[in-house]
Design a protein around this motif. Sequence first.
Motif, short mmCIF file in Angstrom:
data_model
loop_
_atom_site.label_atom_id
_atom_site.label_comp_id
_atom_site.label_asym_id
_atom_site.label_seq_id
_atom_site.Cartn_x
_atom_site.Cartn_y
_atom_site.Cartn_z
N GLN A 1 30.78 48.09 26.11
CA GLN A 1 31.66 48.74 27.06
C GLN A 1 33.15 48.60 26.77
OE1 GLN A 1 30.35 47.56 31.02
NE2 GLN A 1 28.23 47.84 30.41
N PRO A 2 33.68 47.40 26.50
CA PRO A 2 35.13 47.32 26.27
C PRO A 2 35.59 48.13 25.06
CG PRO A 2 34.07 45.22 25.75
CD PRO A 2 33.05 46.06 26.44
N THR A 3 34.77 48.16 24.02
CA THR A 3 35.12 48.94 22.82
C THR A 3 35.09 50.43 23.13
OG1 THR A 3 34.10 47.20 21.47
CG2 THR A 3 34.58 49.28 20.39
N VAL A 4 34.09 50.88 23.88
CA VAL A 4 34.00 52.29 24.24
C VAL A 4 35.15 52.70 25.15
CG1 VAL A 4 32.61 53.98 25.50
CG2 VAL A 4 31.51 52.43 23.89
N ARG A 5 35.54 51.82 26.06
CA ARG A 5 36.69 52.14 26.91
C ARG A 5 37.96 52.31 26.09
NH1 ARG A 5 36.21 47.87 31.96
NH2 ARG A 5 34.44 48.84 33.03
N ASP A 6 38.13 51.46 25.07
CA ASP A 6 39.32 51.59 24.23
C ASP A 6 39.29 52.88 23.42
OD1 ASP A 6 40.36 49.27 25.21
OD2 ASP A 6 40.01 48.06 23.42
N MET A 7 38.10 53.32 23.00
CA MET A 7 37.99 54.64 22.38
C MET A 7 38.48 55.72 23.35
SD MET A 7 34.19 54.81 20.73
CE MET A 7 33.33 53.34 20.20
N GLY A 8 38.08 55.57 24.61
CA GLY A 8 38.48 56.54 25.63
C GLY A 8 39.97 56.58 25.83
N GLN A 9 40.61 55.43 25.82
CA GLN A 9 42.07 55.37 25.91
C GLN A 9 42.70 56.24 24.83
OE1 GLN A 9 44.47 52.59 27.53
NE2 GLN A 9 45.87 54.24 27.00
N GLY B 1 30.80 61.39 32.71
CA GLY B 1 31.70 60.45 33.39
C GLY B 1 31.31 59.01 33.21
N GLY B 2 30.73 58.67 32.06
CA GLY B 2 30.28 57.31 31.81
C GLY B 2 31.40 56.38 31.38
N THR B 3 31.04 55.33 30.66
CA THR B 3 32.01 54.32 30.24
C THR B 3 33.18 54.95 29.51
OG1 THR B 3 30.16 52.77 29.97
CG2 THR B 3 32.27 52.15 28.99
N GLY B 4 32.90 55.74 28.48
CA GLY B 4 33.96 56.36 27.70
C GLY B 4 34.60 57.54 28.39
N GLY B 5 33.79 58.33 29.08
CA GLY B 5 34.32 59.52 29.74
C GLY B 5 35.31 59.19 30.84
N ALA B 6 34.98 58.21 31.67
CA ALA B 6 35.88 57.82 32.75
C ALA B 6 37.19 57.27 32.19
CB ALA B 6 35.21 56.79 33.65
N ALA B 7 37.10 56.43 31.15
CA ALA B 7 38.31 55.87 30.54
C ALA B 7 39.16 56.97 29.92
CB ALA B 7 37.93 54.83 29.49
N THR B 8 38.52 57.94 29.27
CA THR B 8 39.25 59.06 28.68
C THR B 8 40.01 59.83 29.74
OG1 THR B 8 37.60 59.28 26.91
CG2 THR B 8 39.04 61.16 27.31
N ALA B 9 39.34 60.11 30.85
CA ALA B 9 39.96 60.88 31.93
C ALA B 9 41.18 60.15 32.49
CB ALA B 9 38.95 61.15 33.04
N ILE B 10 41.04 58.86 32.74
CA ILE B 10 42.18 58.09 33.26
C ILE B 10 43.33 58.12 32.27
CG2 ILE B 10 42.94 55.81 34.01
CD1 ILE B 10 39.96 55.27 34.77
N SER B 11 43.02 57.95 30.99
CA SER B 11 44.04 57.97 29.95
C SER B 11 44.75 59.31 29.88
CB SER B 11 43.40 57.63 28.60
OG SER B 11 44.34 57.74 27.54
N ALA B 12 43.97 60.40 29.91
CA ALA B 12 44.56 61.74 29.85
C ALA B 12 45.45 62.00 31.06
CB ALA B 12 43.45 62.78 29.77
N LEU B 13 45.03 61.56 32.22
CA LEU B 13 45.81 61.75 33.44
C LEU B 13 47.11 60.95 33.39
CD1 LEU B 13 42.83 61.66 35.93
CD2 LEU B 13 44.37 63.62 35.58
#
Length: 451
Positions: free
Chosen positions: A409-417, A24-36
Amino acid sequence: MSTLSFFGREVPVIYDVDCVVVGGGTGGAATAISALEENISTLVVEKTISLGGTQTNSLVSPMMPTHVKTQRINVLITERLNKENVKTNDGTTACSWFNVESLNYVLEQLITERGGSILYDANFIDCVKEHGKITHIIVNTCNGLAAISGKTFVDATADAVLSRSAGVEVVSGNKDGENQQISFRFEMGGIDIPELRTFILSQNETFCKIENPDFFEIAMVPGKGHVLEPYFREALANDDLQEDDLRYFQAFTQPGKPTVMSFNCPHIPGITKTTDPKLRSEAVVKGRQMIRRLAAFLPKYIPGFQNAFLLKEANQLGIRESYRIVGQYVLTEQDYVDRARFQDGIARGDWYIDVHSVTKESVNEAKFSRGEYYEIPYRSLITFEVENLVVVGRHISSTFLMQASLRIQPTVRDMGQAAGMACAYSIKNNMALNTLNGAHLKQQLQMVEEF
Protein backbone atom coordinates in the motif's frame (compact mmCIF):
# COMPACT_ATOMS: atom_id res chain seq x y z
CA MET A 1 -26.62 17.29 -21.96
CA SER A 2 -24.34 16.14 -24.76
CA THR A 3 -24.37 12.55 -25.94
CA LEU A 4 -21.92 10.08 -27.44
CA SER A 5 -22.76 7.51 -30.09
CA PHE A 6 -21.81 4.08 -28.76
CA PHE A 7 -22.70 1.02 -30.87
CA GLY A 8 -25.75 2.71 -32.31
CA ARG A 9 -26.95 4.14 -28.99
CA GLU A 10 -26.85 7.75 -27.86
CA VAL A 11 -25.24 7.67 -24.43
CA PRO A 12 -25.34 10.76 -22.20
CA VAL A 13 -21.99 12.34 -21.30
CA ILE A 14 -22.37 12.94 -17.57
CA TYR A 15 -18.88 14.28 -16.76
CA ASP A 16 -16.18 16.21 -18.62
CA VAL A 17 -13.05 16.61 -16.48
CA ASP A 18 -9.29 16.99 -16.67
CA CYS A 19 -8.49 13.69 -14.95
CA VAL A 20 -10.59 10.53 -14.90
CA VAL A 21 -9.44 7.95 -12.36
CA VAL A 22 -10.92 4.51 -13.01
CA GLY A 23 -10.84 2.65 -9.70
CA GLY A 24 -10.94 4.25 -6.27
CA GLY A 25 -8.59 1.82 -4.55
CA THR A 26 -5.23 2.38 -2.88
CA GLY A 27 -3.59 3.95 -5.93
CA GLY A 28 -6.69 5.51 -7.43
CA ALA A 29 -7.66 7.44 -4.31
CA ALA A 30 -4.08 8.70 -3.84
CA THR A 31 -3.92 9.75 -7.50
CA ALA A 32 -7.16 11.69 -7.20
CA ILE A 33 -6.02 13.54 -4.08
CA SER A 34 -2.70 14.36 -5.76
CA ALA A 35 -4.37 15.62 -8.94
CA LEU A 36 -6.78 17.78 -6.94
CA GLU A 37 -3.88 19.29 -5.02
CA GLU A 38 -2.53 20.34 -8.43
CA ASN A 39 -5.86 22.11 -9.10
CA ILE A 40 -7.18 20.04 -11.98
CA SER A 41 -10.77 18.79 -12.11
CA THR A 42 -10.85 15.12 -11.14
CA LEU A 43 -13.41 12.31 -11.10
CA VAL A 44 -13.04 8.90 -9.45
CA VAL A 45 -15.12 6.12 -11.01
CA GLU A 46 -15.62 3.33 -8.47
CA LYS A 47 -17.52 0.06 -8.98
CA THR A 48 -18.40 -0.30 -5.27
CA ILE A 49 -19.67 2.30 -2.80
CA SER A 50 -16.40 2.38 -0.86
CA LEU A 51 -13.02 3.90 -1.59
CA GLY A 52 -9.81 2.12 -0.64
CA GLY A 53 -9.99 -0.99 -2.81
CA THR A 54 -8.30 -3.98 -1.22
CA GLN A 55 -7.56 -1.91 1.88
CA THR A 56 -11.26 -1.53 2.67
CA ASN A 57 -13.25 -3.93 0.51
CA SER A 58 -10.83 -6.83 0.97
CA LEU A 59 -10.12 -5.91 4.64
CA VAL A 60 -6.37 -5.65 4.05
CA SER A 61 -5.14 -4.00 7.23
CA PRO A 62 -2.75 -3.00 8.69
CA MET A 63 -0.62 -1.41 5.99
CA MET A 64 2.66 -3.26 5.51
CA PRO A 65 5.69 -1.27 6.61
CA THR A 66 8.16 0.73 4.60
CA HIS A 67 11.28 2.40 5.95
CA VAL A 68 11.62 4.91 3.11
CA LYS A 69 10.30 8.44 3.47
CA THR A 70 6.80 8.36 2.02
CA GLN A 71 5.38 11.21 0.00
CA ARG A 72 2.86 13.87 0.94
CA ILE A 73 -0.38 12.03 0.12
CA ASN A 74 0.63 9.03 2.22
CA VAL A 75 1.38 11.31 5.16
CA LEU A 76 -1.85 13.25 4.60
CA ILE A 77 -3.95 10.09 4.85
CA THR A 78 -2.21 8.94 8.05
CA GLU A 79 -2.57 12.36 9.66
CA ARG A 80 -6.29 12.44 8.89
CA LEU A 81 -6.76 8.95 10.31
CA ASN A 82 -5.14 10.12 13.53
CA LYS A 83 -7.61 13.03 13.67
CA GLU A 84 -10.39 10.45 13.45
CA ASN A 85 -9.05 9.03 16.74
CA VAL A 86 -7.62 6.00 14.96
CA LYS A 87 -4.18 5.12 16.30
CA THR A 88 -1.98 4.33 13.31
CA ASN A 89 1.31 3.60 15.10
CA ASP A 90 1.84 0.57 17.33
CA GLY A 91 5.09 1.94 18.72
CA THR A 92 7.12 -1.10 17.67
CA THR A 93 6.78 -1.88 13.97
CA ALA A 94 6.69 0.41 10.93
CA CYS A 95 3.16 -0.73 10.04
CA SER A 96 0.41 1.85 9.63
CA TRP A 97 -2.70 0.53 11.39
CA PHE A 98 -6.29 1.45 10.50
CA ASN A 99 -9.81 0.15 10.46
CA VAL A 100 -11.52 0.01 7.12
CA GLU A 101 -14.54 2.20 7.92
CA SER A 102 -12.31 5.07 9.04
CA LEU A 103 -10.04 4.79 6.01
CA ASN A 104 -12.96 4.74 3.58
CA TYR A 105 -14.40 7.90 5.19
CA VAL A 106 -11.03 9.68 5.28
CA LEU A 107 -10.33 9.01 1.60
CA GLU A 108 -13.79 10.22 0.63
CA GLN A 109 -13.38 13.41 2.64
CA LEU A 110 -9.90 14.15 1.29
CA ILE A 111 -11.27 13.97 -2.26
CA THR A 112 -14.56 15.84 -1.80
CA GLU A 113 -13.02 18.59 0.35
CA ARG A 114 -10.73 19.41 -2.56
CA GLY A 115 -13.60 19.66 -5.01
CA GLY A 116 -13.23 16.20 -6.49
CA SER A 117 -16.13 14.09 -7.70
CA ILE A 118 -16.82 10.42 -7.03
CA LEU A 119 -19.11 8.26 -9.15
CA TYR A 120 -19.97 5.22 -7.05
CA ASP A 121 -21.69 2.05 -8.20
CA ALA A 122 -20.39 2.55 -11.73
CA ASN A 123 -18.91 -0.39 -13.61
CA PHE A 124 -16.42 0.29 -16.39
CA ILE A 125 -17.64 -1.10 -19.72
CA ASP A 126 -15.34 0.19 -22.46
CA CYS A 127 -13.36 3.15 -23.70
CA VAL A 128 -13.48 5.23 -26.86
CA LYS A 129 -10.08 5.86 -28.40
CA GLU A 130 -9.17 8.18 -31.26
CA HIS A 131 -5.72 8.79 -32.77
CA GLY A 132 -3.90 7.12 -29.88
CA LYS A 133 -5.84 8.94 -27.17
CA ILE A 134 -8.76 7.91 -24.97
CA THR A 135 -11.56 10.44 -25.35
CA HIS A 136 -14.30 8.81 -23.26
CA ILE A 137 -15.03 5.83 -21.07
CA ILE A 138 -18.38 4.07 -20.93
CA VAL A 139 -19.77 3.02 -17.56
CA ASN A 140 -22.88 1.20 -16.43
CA THR A 141 -24.79 3.04 -13.71
CA CYS A 142 -28.15 2.69 -11.94
CA ASN A 143 -29.53 4.75 -14.85
CA GLY A 144 -27.95 2.59 -17.54
CA LEU A 145 -24.98 3.38 -19.77
CA ALA A 146 -23.23 6.73 -19.48
CA ALA A 147 -20.12 8.31 -20.97
CA ILE A 148 -17.37 10.29 -19.25
CA SER A 149 -15.08 12.63 -21.13
CA GLY A 150 -11.57 13.46 -19.95
CA LYS A 151 -8.21 14.87 -20.95
CA THR A 152 -6.14 12.33 -18.97
CA PHE A 153 -7.09 8.85 -17.77
CA VAL A 154 -5.71 6.78 -14.90
CA ASP A 155 -6.02 2.99 -14.86
CA ALA A 156 -6.24 2.17 -11.16
CA THR A 157 -8.41 -0.89 -11.69
CA ALA A 158 -5.80 -3.40 -10.41
CA ASP A 159 -6.84 -5.80 -13.20
CA ALA A 160 -5.67 -3.42 -15.97
CA VAL A 161 -9.25 -3.25 -17.23
CA LEU A 162 -8.95 0.20 -18.82
CA SER A 163 -5.54 -0.57 -20.31
CA ARG A 164 -6.71 -3.82 -21.88
CA SER A 165 -9.78 -2.17 -23.37
CA ALA A 166 -7.51 0.51 -24.88
CA GLY A 167 -5.31 -2.09 -26.58
CA VAL A 168 -2.36 -2.04 -24.19
CA GLU A 169 -0.25 -5.20 -24.15
CA VAL A 170 -0.49 -7.14 -20.88
CA VAL A 171 0.96 -10.26 -19.28
CA SER A 172 -0.24 -12.37 -16.37
CA GLY A 173 1.23 -14.76 -13.85
CA ASN A 174 4.59 -16.49 -13.70
CA LYS A 175 6.34 -18.31 -16.53
CA ASP A 176 3.59 -20.95 -16.45
CA GLY A 177 0.80 -18.36 -16.35
CA GLU A 178 -0.05 -19.10 -12.72
CA ASN A 179 -1.04 -16.24 -10.45
CA GLN A 180 -0.43 -15.61 -6.77
CA GLN A 181 -2.81 -17.11 -4.24
CA ILE A 182 -6.17 -15.56 -3.41
CA SER A 183 -7.24 -14.67 0.12
CA PHE A 184 -10.76 -14.12 1.45
CA ARG A 185 -10.54 -12.06 4.63
CA PHE A 186 -13.04 -11.69 7.44
CA GLU A 187 -13.52 -10.01 10.82
CA MET A 188 -14.64 -11.43 14.14
CA GLY A 189 -16.05 -9.47 17.08
CA GLY A 190 -16.59 -10.20 20.76
CA ILE A 191 -12.94 -11.23 21.31
CA ASP A 192 -11.36 -10.76 24.71
CA ILE A 193 -8.11 -9.31 23.36
CA PRO A 194 -6.34 -9.01 26.77
CA GLU A 195 -7.08 -12.67 27.55
CA LEU A 196 -5.93 -13.76 24.09
CA ARG A 197 -2.77 -11.69 24.37
CA THR A 198 -1.97 -13.09 27.82
CA PHE A 199 -2.51 -16.63 26.58
CA ILE A 200 -0.32 -16.23 23.49
CA LEU A 201 2.53 -14.54 25.34
CA SER A 202 2.38 -17.13 28.13
CA GLN A 203 3.22 -19.77 25.53
CA ASN A 204 6.51 -18.00 24.71
CA GLU A 205 5.33 -17.09 21.24
CA THR A 206 8.07 -15.12 19.43
CA PHE A 207 6.12 -14.15 16.31
CA CYS A 208 4.30 -11.11 17.72
CA LYS A 209 6.75 -8.56 19.10
CA ILE A 210 4.39 -5.58 19.43
CA GLU A 211 4.75 -4.01 22.86
CA ASN A 212 1.70 -1.72 22.79
CA PRO A 213 -1.27 -3.59 24.38
CA ASP A 214 -3.70 -1.82 22.01
CA PHE A 215 -2.19 -3.73 19.08
CA PHE A 216 -1.86 -7.45 18.67
CA GLU A 217 -1.20 -10.03 15.98
CA ILE A 218 -1.45 -13.82 15.92
CA ALA A 219 -0.38 -16.29 13.27
CA MET A 220 0.00 -19.96 12.48
CA VAL A 221 1.93 -21.46 9.59
CA PRO A 222 2.50 -25.23 9.77
CA GLY A 223 6.03 -26.24 10.66
CA LYS A 224 7.10 -22.76 11.78
CA GLY A 225 6.91 -23.45 15.51
CA HIS A 226 3.92 -21.22 16.19
CA VAL A 227 2.20 -21.98 19.50
CA LEU A 228 -1.25 -22.22 17.90
CA GLU A 229 -0.33 -25.15 15.64
CA PRO A 230 -1.18 -27.90 18.19
CA TYR A 231 -4.69 -26.44 18.58
CA PHE A 232 -5.20 -26.47 14.83
CA ARG A 233 -3.92 -30.06 14.70
CA GLU A 234 -6.33 -31.09 17.43
CA ALA A 235 -9.24 -29.51 15.54
CA LEU A 236 -8.11 -31.28 12.37
CA ALA A 237 -8.11 -34.62 14.20
CA ASN A 238 -11.61 -33.87 15.49
CA ASP A 239 -12.89 -32.99 11.99
CA ASP A 240 -13.56 -29.41 13.05
CA LEU A 241 -11.05 -28.20 10.45
CA GLN A 242 -9.79 -29.51 7.12
CA GLU A 243 -6.17 -29.70 5.98
CA ASP A 244 -6.59 -26.67 3.71
CA ASP A 245 -7.62 -24.56 6.72
CA LEU A 246 -4.12 -24.95 8.15
CA ARG A 247 -2.30 -23.52 5.14
CA TYR A 248 -2.02 -20.01 6.55
CA PHE A 249 -3.61 -18.23 9.51
CA GLN A 250 -3.07 -14.63 10.63
CA ALA A 251 -5.12 -11.99 12.43
CA PHE A 252 -4.66 -8.38 13.54
CA THR A 253 -6.43 -6.12 16.00
CA GLN A 254 -8.35 -3.16 14.61
CA PRO A 255 -7.73 0.38 15.96
CA GLY A 256 -10.96 1.82 17.35
CA LYS A 257 -12.56 -1.62 17.58
CA PRO A 258 -11.49 -3.00 20.98
CA THR A 259 -13.01 -6.49 20.59
CA VAL A 260 -12.42 -7.02 16.86
CA MET A 261 -9.70 -8.77 14.85
CA SER A 262 -9.28 -8.86 11.08
CA PHE A 263 -8.09 -12.15 9.56
CA ASN A 264 -5.58 -12.37 6.72
CA CYS A 265 -6.92 -15.76 5.70
CA PRO A 266 -8.00 -18.17 4.45
CA HIS A 267 -5.76 -18.73 1.46
CA ILE A 268 -7.95 -20.35 -1.17
CA PRO A 269 -6.43 -23.65 -2.39
CA GLY A 270 -6.25 -24.82 -5.96
CA ILE A 271 -7.01 -21.53 -7.74
CA THR A 272 -4.07 -20.81 -10.05
CA LYS A 273 -5.82 -18.36 -12.41
CA THR A 274 -7.06 -15.13 -10.87
CA THR A 275 -7.96 -13.86 -14.35
CA ASP A 276 -10.67 -16.50 -14.82
CA PRO A 277 -14.10 -15.16 -13.71
CA LYS A 278 -15.42 -18.67 -13.09
CA LEU A 279 -12.48 -19.54 -10.84
CA ARG A 280 -12.85 -16.28 -8.92
CA SER A 281 -16.45 -17.20 -8.21
CA GLU A 282 -15.34 -20.69 -7.17
CA ALA A 283 -12.83 -19.06 -4.82
CA VAL A 284 -15.64 -17.12 -3.12
CA VAL A 285 -17.61 -20.31 -2.46
CA LYS A 286 -14.56 -22.21 -1.18
CA GLY A 287 -13.42 -19.28 0.91
CA ARG A 288 -16.78 -18.75 2.56
CA GLN A 289 -16.85 -22.40 3.65
CA MET A 290 -13.35 -22.05 5.10
CA ILE A 291 -14.29 -18.85 6.95
CA ARG A 292 -17.23 -20.61 8.61
CA ARG A 293 -15.01 -23.44 9.80
CA LEU A 294 -12.43 -21.05 11.24
CA ALA A 295 -15.12 -18.92 12.89
CA ALA A 296 -16.48 -22.06 14.61
CA PHE A 297 -13.05 -23.39 15.52
CA LEU A 298 -11.71 -20.33 17.34
CA PRO A 299 -14.38 -20.05 20.11
CA LYS A 300 -14.13 -23.79 20.72
CA TYR A 301 -10.34 -24.06 21.02
CA ILE A 302 -8.58 -20.70 21.64
CA PRO A 303 -8.78 -18.72 24.93
CA GLY A 304 -10.12 -15.22 24.41
CA PHE A 305 -12.48 -16.30 21.62
CA GLN A 306 -15.13 -17.91 23.88
CA ASN A 307 -17.76 -15.27 23.04
CA ALA A 308 -16.47 -14.34 19.60
CA PHE A 309 -18.64 -14.30 16.49
CA LEU A 310 -18.27 -13.76 12.75
CA LEU A 311 -18.71 -10.02 12.25
CA LYS A 312 -18.32 -9.65 8.50
CA GLU A 313 -16.73 -11.08 5.39
CA ALA A 314 -14.75 -9.02 2.90
CA ASN A 315 -16.76 -7.49 0.06
CA GLN A 316 -14.22 -8.67 -2.47
CA LEU A 317 -11.48 -11.26 -2.74
CA GLY A 318 -7.89 -10.46 -1.87
CA ILE A 319 -6.32 -10.65 -5.31
CA ARG A 320 -2.56 -10.17 -5.09
CA GLU A 321 -1.78 -10.34 -8.80
CA SER A 322 -3.62 -10.73 -12.09
CA TYR A 323 -2.71 -8.71 -15.20
CA ARG A 324 0.32 -6.43 -15.59
CA ILE A 325 0.81 -3.95 -18.40
CA VAL A 326 3.86 -4.09 -20.64
CA GLY A 327 4.93 -0.49 -20.31
CA GLN A 328 7.85 1.56 -21.55
CA TYR A 329 10.05 -0.07 -18.88
CA VAL A 330 9.53 -3.49 -17.30
CA LEU A 331 10.78 -3.42 -13.71
CA THR A 332 12.50 -6.73 -12.81
CA GLU A 333 13.75 -8.61 -9.78
CA GLN A 334 17.26 -7.73 -10.93
CA ASP A 335 16.32 -4.10 -10.32
CA TYR A 336 15.41 -5.18 -6.80
CA VAL A 337 18.75 -6.93 -6.27
CA ASP A 338 20.63 -3.94 -7.74
CA ARG A 339 18.73 -1.36 -5.64
CA ALA A 340 18.14 0.29 -9.00
CA ARG A 341 18.07 4.05 -9.48
CA PHE A 342 16.47 5.78 -12.45
CA GLN A 343 16.48 9.34 -13.78
CA ASP A 344 12.70 9.09 -13.76
CA GLY A 345 12.40 7.23 -10.44
CA ILE A 346 9.14 8.57 -8.98
CA ALA A 347 8.59 6.17 -6.06
CA ARG A 348 10.70 4.00 -3.78
CA GLY A 349 10.14 0.42 -2.66
CA ASP A 350 11.80 -1.68 0.03
CA TRP A 351 9.32 -4.51 0.74
CA TYR A 352 10.74 -7.97 0.17
CA ILE A 353 9.70 -10.15 -2.78
CA ASP A 354 6.63 -11.55 -1.03
CA VAL A 355 5.36 -14.29 -3.32
CA HIS A 356 2.22 -16.11 -2.22
CA SER A 357 2.64 -18.50 -5.11
CA VAL A 358 0.80 -21.72 -5.76
CA THR A 359 4.08 -23.25 -6.96
CA LYS A 360 6.18 -21.60 -4.22
CA GLU A 361 8.15 -19.63 -6.79
CA SER A 362 10.78 -17.39 -5.22
CA VAL A 363 14.01 -15.56 -5.89
CA ASN A 364 17.26 -15.75 -3.96
CA GLU A 365 17.53 -12.19 -2.76
CA ALA A 366 18.59 -10.51 0.46
CA LYS A 367 16.02 -8.39 2.23
CA PHE A 368 16.92 -4.75 2.37
CA SER A 369 18.57 -3.17 5.36
CA ARG A 370 16.90 -0.06 6.74
CA GLY A 371 17.52 2.80 4.34
CA GLU A 372 18.02 0.63 1.24
CA TYR A 373 15.49 0.83 -1.57
CA TYR A 374 14.92 0.58 -5.31
CA GLU A 375 13.19 3.17 -7.45
CA ILE A 376 10.14 2.71 -9.68
CA PRO A 377 10.57 4.60 -12.96
CA TYR A 378 7.76 6.67 -14.40
CA ARG A 379 8.19 4.65 -17.60
CA SER A 380 6.71 1.63 -15.78
CA LEU A 381 3.46 3.60 -15.40
CA ILE A 382 3.03 4.60 -19.05
CA THR A 383 2.42 2.72 -22.27
CA PHE A 384 3.47 2.86 -25.89
CA GLU A 385 -0.09 2.49 -27.14
CA VAL A 386 -2.00 5.33 -25.43
CA GLU A 387 -0.87 8.96 -25.14
CA ASN A 388 -3.05 10.11 -22.25
CA LEU A 389 -3.04 7.04 -19.98
CA VAL A 390 -1.07 6.44 -16.79
CA VAL A 391 -1.30 3.24 -14.74
CA VAL A 392 -1.19 3.01 -10.94
CA GLY A 393 -1.28 -0.08 -8.75
CA ARG A 394 -0.19 -3.68 -8.65
CA HIS A 395 -0.62 -3.88 -12.45
CA ILE A 396 2.17 -1.51 -13.50
CA SER A 397 4.88 -2.79 -15.83
CA SER A 398 6.94 -5.38 -13.95
CA THR A 399 7.83 -9.04 -13.83
CA PHE A 400 5.85 -11.54 -11.76
CA LEU A 401 8.44 -11.64 -8.97
CA MET A 402 9.07 -7.90 -8.85
CA GLN A 403 5.34 -7.25 -8.60
CA ALA A 404 5.35 -9.13 -5.31
CA SER A 405 7.48 -6.37 -3.80
CA LEU A 406 5.99 -3.21 -5.28
CA ARG A 407 2.31 -4.05 -4.64
CA ILE A 408 2.17 -2.96 -0.98
CA GLN A 409 0.00 0.00 0.00
CA PRO A 410 2.55 2.74 0.84
CA THR A 411 4.43 2.12 -2.41
CA VAL A 412 1.21 2.17 -4.45
CA ARG A 413 0.12 5.40 -2.77
CA ASP A 414 3.42 7.01 -3.73
CA MET A 415 2.87 5.91 -7.33
CA GLY A 416 -0.50 7.65 -7.10
CA GLN A 417 1.12 10.86 -5.88
CA ALA A 418 3.33 10.87 -8.96
CA ALA A 419 0.52 9.92 -11.34
CA GLY A 420 -1.71 12.77 -10.17
CA MET A 421 1.12 15.24 -10.62
CA ALA A 422 1.85 13.79 -14.06
CA CYS A 423 -1.75 14.32 -15.16
CA ALA A 424 -1.61 17.95 -14.04
CA TYR A 425 1.77 18.50 -15.73
CA SER A 426 0.43 16.95 -18.93
CA ILE A 427 -2.61 19.24 -19.02
CA LYS A 428 -0.83 22.44 -18.02
CA ASN A 429 1.97 21.89 -20.55
CA ASN A 430 -0.15 20.33 -23.31
CA MET A 431 2.07 17.26 -23.29
CA ALA A 432 1.19 13.58 -23.72
CA LEU A 433 1.52 11.48 -20.60
CA ASN A 434 3.51 8.84 -22.46
CA THR A 435 6.10 11.33 -23.74
CA LEU A 436 6.41 13.30 -20.51
CA ASN A 437 9.98 13.24 -19.23
CA GLY A 438 9.78 11.48 -15.87
CA ALA A 439 13.01 13.18 -14.78
CA HIS A 440 11.09 16.47 -14.59
CA LEU A 441 8.45 14.71 -12.52
CA LYS A 442 11.08 13.29 -10.15
CA GLN A 443 12.55 16.77 -9.73
CA GLN A 444 9.11 18.18 -8.99
CA LEU A 445 8.54 15.49 -6.36
CA GLN A 446 11.90 16.26 -4.77
CA MET A 447 11.05 19.95 -4.57
CA VAL A 448 7.62 19.40 -3.07
CA GLU A 449 8.33 16.43 -0.80
CA GLU A 450 12.10 16.57 -0.28
CA PHE A 451 11.78 13.10 -1.79
